[in-house]
Design a protein around this motif. Structure first.
Motif, PDB file in Angstrom:
ATOM      1  N   THR A  12      81.376  38.169   4.781  1.00 39.21           N
ATOM      2  CA  THR A  12      80.954  39.563   4.854  1.00 39.21           C
ATOM      3  C   THR A  12      79.457  39.696   4.602  1.00 39.21           C
ATOM      4  N   GLU A  13      78.950  38.952   3.623  1.00 40.97           N
ATOM      5  CA  GLU A  13      77.516  38.977   3.363  1.00 40.97           C
ATOM      6  C   GLU A  13      76.727  38.472   4.572  1.00 40.97           C
ATOM      7  N   SER A  14      77.263  37.432   5.202  1.00 37.17           N
ATOM      8  CA  SER A  14      76.577  36.911   6.386  1.00 37.17           C
ATOM      9  C   SER A  14      76.513  37.957   7.480  1.00 37.17           C
ATOM     10  N   LEU A  15      77.621  38.682   7.679  1.00 34.78           N
ATOM     11  CA  LEU A  15      77.627  39.723   8.704  1.00 34.78           C
ATOM     12  C   LEU A  15      76.742  40.899   8.310  1.00 34.78           C
ATOM     13  N   HIS A  16      76.756  41.230   7.021  1.00 33.66           N
ATOM     14  CA  HIS A  16      75.977  42.379   6.557  1.00 33.66           C
ATOM     15  C   HIS A  16      74.470  42.125   6.639  1.00 33.66           C
ATOM     16  N   LEU A  17      74.061  40.943   6.250  1.00 26.56           N
ATOM     17  CA  LEU A  17      72.636  40.623   6.261  1.00 26.56           C
ATOM     18  C   LEU A  17      72.151  40.231   7.639  1.00 26.56           C
ATOM     19  N   ASN A  18      73.116  40.055   8.570  1.00 20.94           N
ATOM     20  CA  ASN A  18      72.806  39.783   9.972  1.00 20.94           C
ATOM     21  C   ASN A  18      71.877  38.582  10.109  1.00 20.94           C
TER      22      ASN A  18
ATOM     23  N   GLU B  95      77.058  35.654  18.643  1.00 21.94           N
ATOM     24  CA  GLU B  95      78.206  36.548  18.807  1.00 21.94           C
ATOM     25  C   GLU B  95      79.512  35.800  18.604  1.00 21.94           C
ATOM     26  N   HIS B  96      79.547  34.581  19.052  1.00 20.80           N
ATOM     27  CA  HIS B  96      80.752  33.771  18.863  1.00 20.80           C
ATOM     28  C   HIS B  96      81.018  33.537  17.368  1.00 20.80           C
ATOM     29  N   GLN B  97      79.951  33.289  16.587  1.00 22.86           N
ATOM     30  CA  GLN B  97      80.114  33.094  15.151  1.00 22.86           C
ATOM     31  C   GLN B  97      80.594  34.378  14.485  1.00 22.86           C
ATOM     32  N   LYS B  98      80.058  35.526  14.980  1.00 25.47           N
ATOM     33  CA  LYS B  98      80.526  36.797  14.419  1.00 25.47           C
ATOM     34  C   LYS B  98      82.020  36.960  14.633  1.00 25.47           C
ATOM     35  N   GLN B  99      82.488  36.683  15.823  1.00 24.39           N
ATOM     36  CA  GLN B  99      83.918  36.799  16.111  1.00 24.39           C
ATOM     37  C   GLN B  99      84.734  35.833  15.239  1.00 24.39           C
ATOM     38  N   GLU B 100      84.177  34.651  15.034  1.00 22.61           N
ATOM     39  CA  GLU B 100      84.878  33.666  14.204  1.00 22.61           C
ATOM     40  C   GLU B 100      84.937  34.135  12.744  1.00 22.61           C
ATOM     41  N   TYR B 101      83.807  34.729  12.250  1.00 23.93           N
ATOM     42  CA  TYR B 101      83.785  35.221  10.878  1.00 23.93           C
ATOM     43  C   TYR B 101      84.789  36.356  10.693  1.00 23.93           C
ATOM     44  N   VAL B 102      84.814  37.281  11.655  1.00 31.75           N
ATOM     45  CA  VAL B 102      85.757  38.409  11.578  1.00 31.75           C
ATOM     46  C   VAL B 102      87.197  37.909  11.606  1.00 31.75           C
ATOM     47  N   SER B 103      87.448  36.912  12.432  1.00 32.21           N
ATOM     48  CA  SER B 103      88.801  36.346  12.505  1.00 32.21           C
ATOM     49  C   SER B 103      89.199  35.717  11.175  1.00 32.21           C
ATOM     50  N   ILE B 104      88.247  35.014  10.551  1.00 31.69           N
ATOM     51  CA  ILE B 104      88.547  34.389   9.254  1.00 31.69           C
ATOM     52  C   ILE B 104      88.790  35.453   8.189  1.00 31.69           C
ATOM     53  N   ILE B 105      87.951  36.507   8.208  1.00 29.53           N
ATOM     54  CA  ILE B 105      88.128  37.590   7.232  1.00 29.53           C
ATOM     55  C   ILE B 105      89.496  38.235   7.392  1.00 29.53           C
ATOM     56  N   LEU B 106      89.909  38.500   8.618  1.00 31.67           N
ATOM     57  CA  LEU B 106      91.219  39.106   8.866  1.00 31.67           C
ATOM     58  C   LEU B 106      92.340  38.178   8.417  1.00 31.67           C
TER      59      LEU B 106
END
Length: 497
Positions: free
Chosen positions: A268-274, A279-290
């Motif tokens: 979440t911090e990685s996504l928040h601090l951008n 984009e692929h990493q973002k999707q992977e991070y969101v998938s892991i968070i879910l």
């Protein structure tokens, strides 16, 4: 014997035994006294006859010197005896033998008194008295009265009376000593032991065992106390076990939530601090968070369900269902799940009759069992599902090493069977598998360890709420079989039989 009956009997004995004992002694003493009296009577009668031969001489009934009377009569008198000589008019001519008698000489006695008790040998407590008239050629010339003391008799009676009184002392000692011993044995000792045990129990100390055998009130009281003591001890153990379980739950929950929370925070911090992420990493991070969120939600749901089922007041609602239709529905819907894992599924339903079931909870049971089976089944292996009524034949795919035990269950229950190929469990793990938060060997893969550790515990409690049971069989050479056994409805049991 009951305490009340025993006390009444003891009171009766204490009151009656002294009377019976005294009466018995009195009878024995009376019989002995009668025998002694007969012997004495015969002896004294001989003594009186000797004296009578002397006092019948006519010249003794003339007024003369007392010395003459003493010389003629006193030598023939028994020790302590007394003789009184009267003339025909009742004048006392001589009194001899008893020095304590000071009857005046030459005094007249009452005629009625003179003629009273003639010819009768009077037996008094202390004396024998015989009064007779004296005749000379058919004419009355006077009277004589012979008194012989019963000194030996009186002494014997007094001695025997003393012995009787002395006999009462040991009797009373034995009687009341026996009553005291019985009271000590039946009341004082067990009550003292019970009070000591109660004191020790109140102080949470180990009390001495109570050595009391009996079905009386004290025995029942001790039995009830021991039963209460056992129930309280078991309740304390249950509370202690529940407290330990709660502490384990809190510790396990904190430990299991810490890792996914750390991962969620990091991504979440990685996504928040951008940061420079694609984009692929973002999707992977969101998938892991879910995925981590779903894992945490499942863990909280399992914990909520476990806590609810653990409550003795919680009762699940059971509905009467048609067996074949219900188990067809229950065993469906797993094919797609297994296809994604490249695991083959084999199903068999042969159920008859009606059953009392809670659909939601039974789906949870089978989901938990299937989740475990899938987790420990490698790709390319198989999972078997079966629902069988009592009296049906076991499928031939049941692992042979468990066939006999599962067959014995099928003789009296309807079974739900989940079997999978894969690595088996150790005997030690099989004994702990239904404990909450139990995790299998750490050598297993992370995918296999991704579990709250409550699934089988929840399944067991749900089966118990259905009045059923659950058992696990496992072997490294085959795999694992989990069997859920349901009771057969009464109507269905009668129909089958």
């Amino acid at each position: 014997m009951k305490i009340r009956s025993w006390l009444l009997l003891s009171y009766l004995l204490v009151m009656l035994l002294p009377i019976v004992f005294a009466y018995g002694l009195y009878i024995l003493l009376s019989q002995y006294n009668q025998k002694q009296a007969l012997v004495e009577y015969l002896h004294i009668q001989k003594q009186i006859e000797k004296v009578e031969q002397v006092v019948k001489e006519p010249e003794l009934y003339l007024i003369q010197s007392q010395r003459i009377y003493e010389d003629k009569i006193i030598p023939y008198l028994p020790s302590g005896a007394k003789v009184v000589i009267y003339d025909q008019g009742g004048i006392v001519l001589f009194v001899g033998g008893d020095e304590k008698d000071h009857t005046p000489i030459l005094t007249r006695v009452n005629t009625r008194q003179l003629y009273e008790n003639l010819f009768q040998l009077q037996v008094q407590h202390r004396n024998y008295i015989l009064k007779k008239p004296t005749l000379d050629h058919g004419s009355l010339i006077g009277f004589y009265e012979i008194t012989v003391p019963r000194e030996e008799w009186v002494d014997g009676v007094n001695q025997r009376t003393k012995w009787m009184l002395y006999g009462f002392i040991p009797f009373f000692i034995l009687l009341y000593g026996g009553v005291w011993w019985m009271l000590e044995r039946k009341l004082n000792r067990p009550l003292a032991a019970l009070m000591n045990r109660m004191t020790a129990f109140a102080r949470n100390e180990e009390g001495k065992p109570i050595d009391h055998r009996g079905d009386d009130e004290i025995g029942q009281l001790i039995s009830h106390f021991q039963q209460m003591e056992q129930e309280v001890s078991e309740a304390q153990k249950r509370l202690q076990s529940e407290q330990q379980t709660k502490e384990l739950m809190i510790a396990s929950l904190g430990h299991d939530l810490k890792t996914p929370l750390t991962s969620i925070r990091a991504f979440t911090e990685s996504l928040h601090l951008n940061y420079q992420i694609t984009e692929h990493q973002k999707q992977e991070y969101v998938s892991i968070i879910l995925e981590k969120t779903d894992y945490m939600k499942k863990m909280v749901d399992d914990l909520t369900t476990y806590t609810l089922l653990q409550s003795a007041d919680y009762q699940i609602e059971l509905v009467n269902v048609e067996g074949e239709e219900f188990f067809d529905m229950l065993l469906s819907g797993y094919e797609e799940w297994l296809d994604t894992r490249q695991v083959c599924l084999v199903k068999q339903v042969a159920v008859q009759g009606n059953y009392n079931m809670n659909e939601t909870q039974m789906i949870r049971v089978l989901d938990n069992l299937m989740s475990n089976a899938i987790r420990y089944t490698p790709a390319g292996k198989r999972i078997w599902l079966a629902a069988l009524s009592k009296g049906e034949m076991l499928p031939d795919w049941i692992f042979s090493t468990f066939h006999r035990e599962i067959s014995s269950w099928l003789e009296s229950h309807t079974l739900l069977i989940v079997q999978n190929e894969g690595l088996g469990m150790t005997k030690e793990d099989q004994g702990k598998v239904f404990q909450p938060f139990f995790q299998s060997e750490p050598s297993r893969t992370p995918e296999q360890r991704k579990s709250s550790g409550l699934g089988l515990s929840i399944a067991k409690m749900i089966m118990e709420k259905h009045q059923g049971d659950i058992c696990l069989f496992s072997d490294d050479n085959y795999g694992t079989v989990v069997v859920c056994a349901f009771p057969v409805n009464k109507d269905e049991k009668e129909r089958i039989e």
